[in-house]
Design a protein around this motif. Structure first.
Motif, PDB file in Angstrom:
ATOM      1  N   HIS A 216       0.839  -1.212   0.000  1.00 51.07           N
ATOM      2  CA  HIS A 216       0.000   0.000   0.000  1.00 51.07           C
ATOM      3  C   HIS A 216       0.865   1.250   0.000  1.00 51.07           C
ATOM      4  O   HIS A 216       0.663   2.162  -0.817  1.00 51.07           O
ATOM      5  CB  HIS A 216      -0.916   0.001   1.224  1.00 51.07           C
ATOM      6  N   PHE A 217       1.843   1.313   0.900  1.00 48.42           N
ATOM      7  CA  PHE A 217       2.683   2.504   0.993  1.00 48.42           C
ATOM      8  C   PHE A 217       3.491   2.716  -0.288  1.00 48.42           C
ATOM      9  O   PHE A 217       3.565   3.836  -0.810  1.00 48.42           O
ATOM     10  CB  PHE A 217       3.623   2.392   2.186  1.00 48.42           C
TER      11      PHE A 217
ATOM     12  N   MET B 211       3.162   5.964  -2.746  1.00 53.57           N
ATOM     13  CA  MET B 211       4.289   6.819  -3.080  1.00 53.57           C
ATOM     14  C   MET B 211       4.513   6.859  -4.595  1.00 53.57           C
ATOM     15  O   MET B 211       4.789   7.915  -5.183  1.00 53.57           O
ATOM     16  CB  MET B 211       5.553   6.321  -2.389  1.00 53.57           C
ATOM     17  N   THR B 212       4.387   5.706  -5.231  1.00 58.32           N
ATOM     18  CA  THR B 212       4.602   5.618  -6.677  1.00 58.32           C
ATOM     19  C   THR B 212       3.561   6.425  -7.436  1.00 58.32           C
ATOM     20  O   THR B 212       3.879   7.182  -8.357  1.00 58.32           O
ATOM     21  CB  THR B 212       4.571   4.149  -7.119  1.00 58.32           C
ATOM     22  N   HIS B 213       2.302   6.294  -7.048  1.00 57.67           N
ATOM     23  CA  HIS B 213       1.228   7.010  -7.736  1.00 57.67           C
ATOM     24  C   HIS B 213       1.309   8.509  -7.479  1.00 57.67           C
ATOM     25  O   HIS B 213       0.917   9.311  -8.343  1.00 57.67           O
ATOM     26  CB  HIS B 213      -0.128   6.469  -7.296  1.00 57.67           C
ATOM     27  N   MET B 214       1.809   8.914  -6.346  1.00 58.48           N
ATOM     28  CA  MET B 214       1.882  10.337  -6.021  1.00 58.48           C
ATOM     29  C   MET B 214       3.009  11.038  -6.769  1.00 58.48           C
ATOM     30  O   MET B 214       2.913  12.234  -7.056  1.00 58.48           O
ATOM     31  CB  MET B 214       2.068  10.502  -4.506  1.00 58.48           C
ATOM     32  N   LEU B 215       4.086  10.315  -7.115  1.00 62.81           N
ATOM     33  CA  LEU B 215       5.297  10.970  -7.582  1.00 62.81           C
ATOM     34  C   LEU B 215       5.640  10.742  -9.057  1.00 62.81           C
ATOM     35  O   LEU B 215       6.507  11.429  -9.586  1.00 62.81           O
ATOM     36  CB  LEU B 215       6.486  10.520  -6.720  1.00 62.81           C
ATOM     37  N   HIS B 216       5.002   9.795  -9.715  1.00 61.55           N
ATOM     38  CA  HIS B 216       5.341   9.494 -11.108  1.00 61.55           C
ATOM     39  C   HIS B 216       4.293  10.055 -12.063  1.00 61.55           C
ATOM     40  O   HIS B 216       3.101  10.093 -11.737  1.00 61.55           O
ATOM     41  CB  HIS B 216       5.449   7.977 -11.325  1.00 61.55           C
ATOM     42  N   THR B 217       4.741  10.446 -13.243  1.00 64.03           N
ATOM     43  CA  THR B 217       3.796  10.837 -14.281  1.00 64.03           C
ATOM     44  C   THR B 217       3.315   9.579 -14.996  1.00 64.03           C
ATOM     45  O   THR B 217       4.096   8.665 -15.266  1.00 64.03           O
ATOM     46  CB  THR B 217       4.443  11.789 -15.295  1.00 64.03           C
ATOM     47  N   PHE B 218       2.017   9.557 -15.279  1.00 62.17           N
ATOM     48  CA  PHE B 218       1.403   8.401 -15.922  1.00 62.17           C
ATOM     49  C   PHE B 218       1.004   8.747 -17.353  1.00 62.17           C
ATOM     50  O   PHE B 218       0.545   9.860 -17.615  1.00 62.17           O
ATOM     51  CB  PHE B 218       0.163   7.954 -15.139  1.00 62.17           C
ATOM     52  N   PRO B 219       1.172   7.793 -18.277  1.00 64.95           N
ATOM     53  CA  PRO B 219       0.667   8.013 -19.634  1.00 64.95           C
ATOM     54  C   PRO B 219      -0.857   8.009 -19.633  1.00 64.95           C
ATOM     55  O   PRO B 219      -1.495   7.676 -18.631  1.00 64.95           O
ATOM     56  CB  PRO B 219       1.235   6.814 -20.415  1.00 64.95           C
ATOM     57  N   ASN B 220      -1.423   8.408 -20.748  1.00 70.99           N
ATOM     58  CA  ASN B 220      -2.881   8.394 -20.908  1.00 70.99           C
ATOM     59  C   ASN B 220      -3.571   9.298 -19.884  1.00 70.99           C
ATOM     60  O   ASN B 220      -4.561   8.917 -19.255  1.00 70.99           O
ATOM     61  CB  ASN B 220      -3.427   6.965 -20.809  1.00 70.99           C
ATOM     62  N   ASP B 221      -3.004  10.476 -19.693  1.00 69.70           N
ATOM     63  CA  ASP B 221      -3.627  11.493 -18.838  1.00 69.70           C
ATOM     64  C   ASP B 221      -3.711  12.792 -19.637  1.00 69.70           C
ATOM     65  O   ASP B 221      -3.135  13.820 -19.264  1.00 69.70           O
ATOM     66  CB  ASP B 221      -2.783  11.678 -17.566  1.00 69.70           C
TER      67      ASP B 221
ATOM     68  N   ALA C  25      -0.508  14.091   7.883  1.00 64.44           N
ATOM     69  CA  ALA C  25      -0.177  13.376   6.648  1.00 64.44           C
ATOM     70  C   ALA C  25       1.316  13.108   6.559  1.00 64.44           C
ATOM     71  O   ALA C  25       1.738  12.019   6.149  1.00 64.44           O
ATOM     72  CB  ALA C  25      -0.649  14.183   5.436  1.00 64.44           C
ATOM     73  N   ALA C  26       2.135  14.077   6.945  1.00 63.01           N
ATOM     74  CA  ALA C  26       3.581  13.875   6.928  1.00 63.01           C
ATOM     75  C   ALA C  26       3.988  12.792   7.916  1.00 63.01           C
ATOM     76  O   ALA C  26       4.904  12.003   7.644  1.00 63.01           O
ATOM     77  CB  ALA C  26       4.291  15.190   7.266  1.00 63.01           C
ATOM     78  N   THR C  27       3.314  12.713   9.042  1.00 60.59           N
ATOM     79  CA  THR C  27       3.620  11.676  10.034  1.00 60.59           C
ATOM     80  C   THR C  27       3.306  10.290   9.488  1.00 60.59           C
ATOM     81  O   THR C  27       4.039   9.328   9.720  1.00 60.59           O
ATOM     82  CB  THR C  27       2.840  11.923  11.331  1.00 60.59           C
ATOM     83  N   SER C  28       2.196  10.173   8.762  1.00 59.15           N
ATOM     84  CA  SER C  28       1.853   8.882   8.163  1.00 59.15           C
ATOM     85  C   SER C  28       2.943   8.430   7.200  1.00 59.15           C
ATOM     86  O   SER C  28       3.388   7.272   7.232  1.00 59.15           O
ATOM     87  CB  SER C  28       0.515   8.985   7.426  1.00 59.15           C
ATOM     88  N   LEU C  29       3.421   9.339   6.336  1.00 57.86           N
ATOM     89  CA  LEU C  29       4.515   9.000   5.427  1.00 57.86           C
ATOM     90  C   LEU C  29       5.755   8.608   6.213  1.00 57.86           C
ATOM     91  O   LEU C  29       6.414   7.607   5.913  1.00 57.86           O
ATOM     92  CB  LEU C  29       4.808  10.187   4.507  1.00 57.86           C
ATOM     93  N   ALA C  30       6.074   9.388   7.236  1.00 52.62           N
ATOM     94  CA  ALA C  30       7.282   9.134   8.021  1.00 52.62           C
ATOM     95  C   ALA C  30       7.223   7.794   8.736  1.00 52.62           C
ATOM     96  O   ALA C  30       8.218   7.065   8.798  1.00 52.62           O
ATOM     97  CB  ALA C  30       7.492  10.267   9.032  1.00 52.62           C
TER      98      ALA C  30
END
Length: 402
Positions: free
Chosen positions: A339-340, A344-354, A376-381
């Protein structure tokens, strides 16, 4: 040959399992199809969670790591040239260590061999049988000769392409797979890092990451097409892309000779369950996470800690409950880490077909929330420094931390 636990694969999972078992007086033999030189030079992840660091220190293989590893108490999220520091230690009381996976492997190999452990290099496991009986057999070849290793238990730590998972009956497990439409081009450069802490960058041209390996070596990544040929990426093109994506006023990206580069596709993968009969899977043989969350090595360490505890209880007291629940216990962590890493991957990468930028606007909203909310920062940390490794201590529903 005969041993108690036969281990296939001399990566971090197999070597640490052998080490943990030896501390409990349990014999093992590790089979590795590559040479020692190859294994020790294989560049992989370099971020160690808080608990990974602690277990290496507490079990006596962390001396060099403590001398040479780089302790980090935060990381930076950089968006369009603006950076926000996530103070990992301030938010969680825990920290990470940057220390290359190949260095962990070197330390474990040296320790196992110095202690009289058996690690056989260039020993290619070709089949595993007997996992539904009281004695399993691993057949392997070494120096052109065929051998058999009889054992009570087999630990499959031989990665995604190894033979261990294939030794499970087809009806006994299910594979869940997600391939991403991009990969990472990773480089190691002989240049001092341009940062004291990792920098994760969102840019409209794609993700970039500045990591570290030592005071003299930098490790950097750029998002690319997984089908790219490495020859399409000459050194000057890589540095130009990094300079563009990571640009920030008042900050300079140092450049130097690139000594290693490779393209890695990104995948999420989980085997359920991670065990059948006398065969137990650990590390990449059982699961793969996208590298954005820096969890692959750490997840392997968590697996073998649980497995070693179960084997110790079985050999010492005849208890089977911990081994019976190995998959259940390990998979709870595996799916949280999936999940994490996916988040992180979906938040930081550009996706094709957008084409209309809908998804990019969602990403920017996510990043604004993480960088603007302490919760939110604590959850990431909490995820980044590592969730505690837990096992069931008895038949009661309570949990204890290892």
């Amino acid at each position: 040959m005969r041993t108690q636990v036969g281990i296939v694969g001399a990566g971090p999972a197999g070597l640490l399992l052998s080490h943990l078992l030896a501390l409990q007086g349990i014999e093992s033999v590790v089979l590795e199809n590559r040479s020692r030189e190859y294994v020790e030079a294989r560049i992989r992840a370099g971020v160690l969670e808080h608990d990974t660091v602690d277990v290496l220190i507490e079990t006596g293989v962390g001396d060099r790591m403590q001398r040479e590893g780089l302790v980090h108490e935060g990381l930076e999220l950089r968006v369009d040239g603006h950076g926000t520091r996530i103070p990992l230690t301030e938010l969680t009381g825990r920290r990470i260590m940057v220390y290359g996976q190949q260095e962990v492997v070197k330390d474990l190999i040296a320790h196992r061999l110095a202690d009289g452990g058996t690690v056989l290099f260039e020993a290619e496991a070709t089949s595993i049988s007997g996992i539904d009986s009281d004695e399993a057999v691993i057949r392997f070849t070494q120096d052109g000769e065929e051998h058999e290793l009889a054992c009570d238990v087999v630990a499959g730590c031989d990665g995604f392409h190894g033979i261990s998972r294939a030794a499970m009956p087809d009806h006994a497990y299910r594979e869940r797979v997600h391939d991403y439409p991009f990969g990472w081009l990773g480089i190691t450069a002989e240049v001092p890092p341009s940062t004291d802490e990792l920098i994760y960058t969102w840019h409209e041209r794609g993700f970039a990451l500045h990591s570290l390996r030592s005071p003299e070596l930098s490790r950097l990544y750029v998002q690319c097409d997984p089908g790219d040929d490495i020859e399409q990426w000459p050194d000057e093109a890589i540095w130009a892309e990094l300079q563009t994506r990571m640009a920030r006023a008042g900050w300079t990206l140092k450049q130097g000779p690139i000594v290693e580069k490779a393209i890695t596709p990104m995948r999420g993968f989980v085997t359920e369950p991670m065990q059948h009969g006398r065969l137990y899977l650990a590390g990449d043989a059982a699961h793969i996470v996208p590298p954005t969350g820096a969890k692959g090595l750490n997840l392997a360490v968590a697996d073998v800690r649980v497995l070693a505890d179960g084997l110790a209880a079985w050999y010492a007291d005849g208890r089977t409950d911990l081994l019976d629940r190995y998959s259940e216990t390990a998979l709870k962590r595996v799916w949280k880490v999936q999940h994490f890493s996916t988040w992180m991957t979906h938040m930081l990468h550009t996706f094709p077909n957008d084409p209309d930028g809908f998804f990019r606007r969602v990403q920017r909203a996510q990043l604004d929330y993480v960088t603007g909310s302490r919760a939110a920062a604590t959850s990431l940390a909490e995820f980044y420094v590592g969730l505690p490794t837990i096992i069931r201590s008895d038949e009661e529903p309570s949990l204890r931390e290892l």
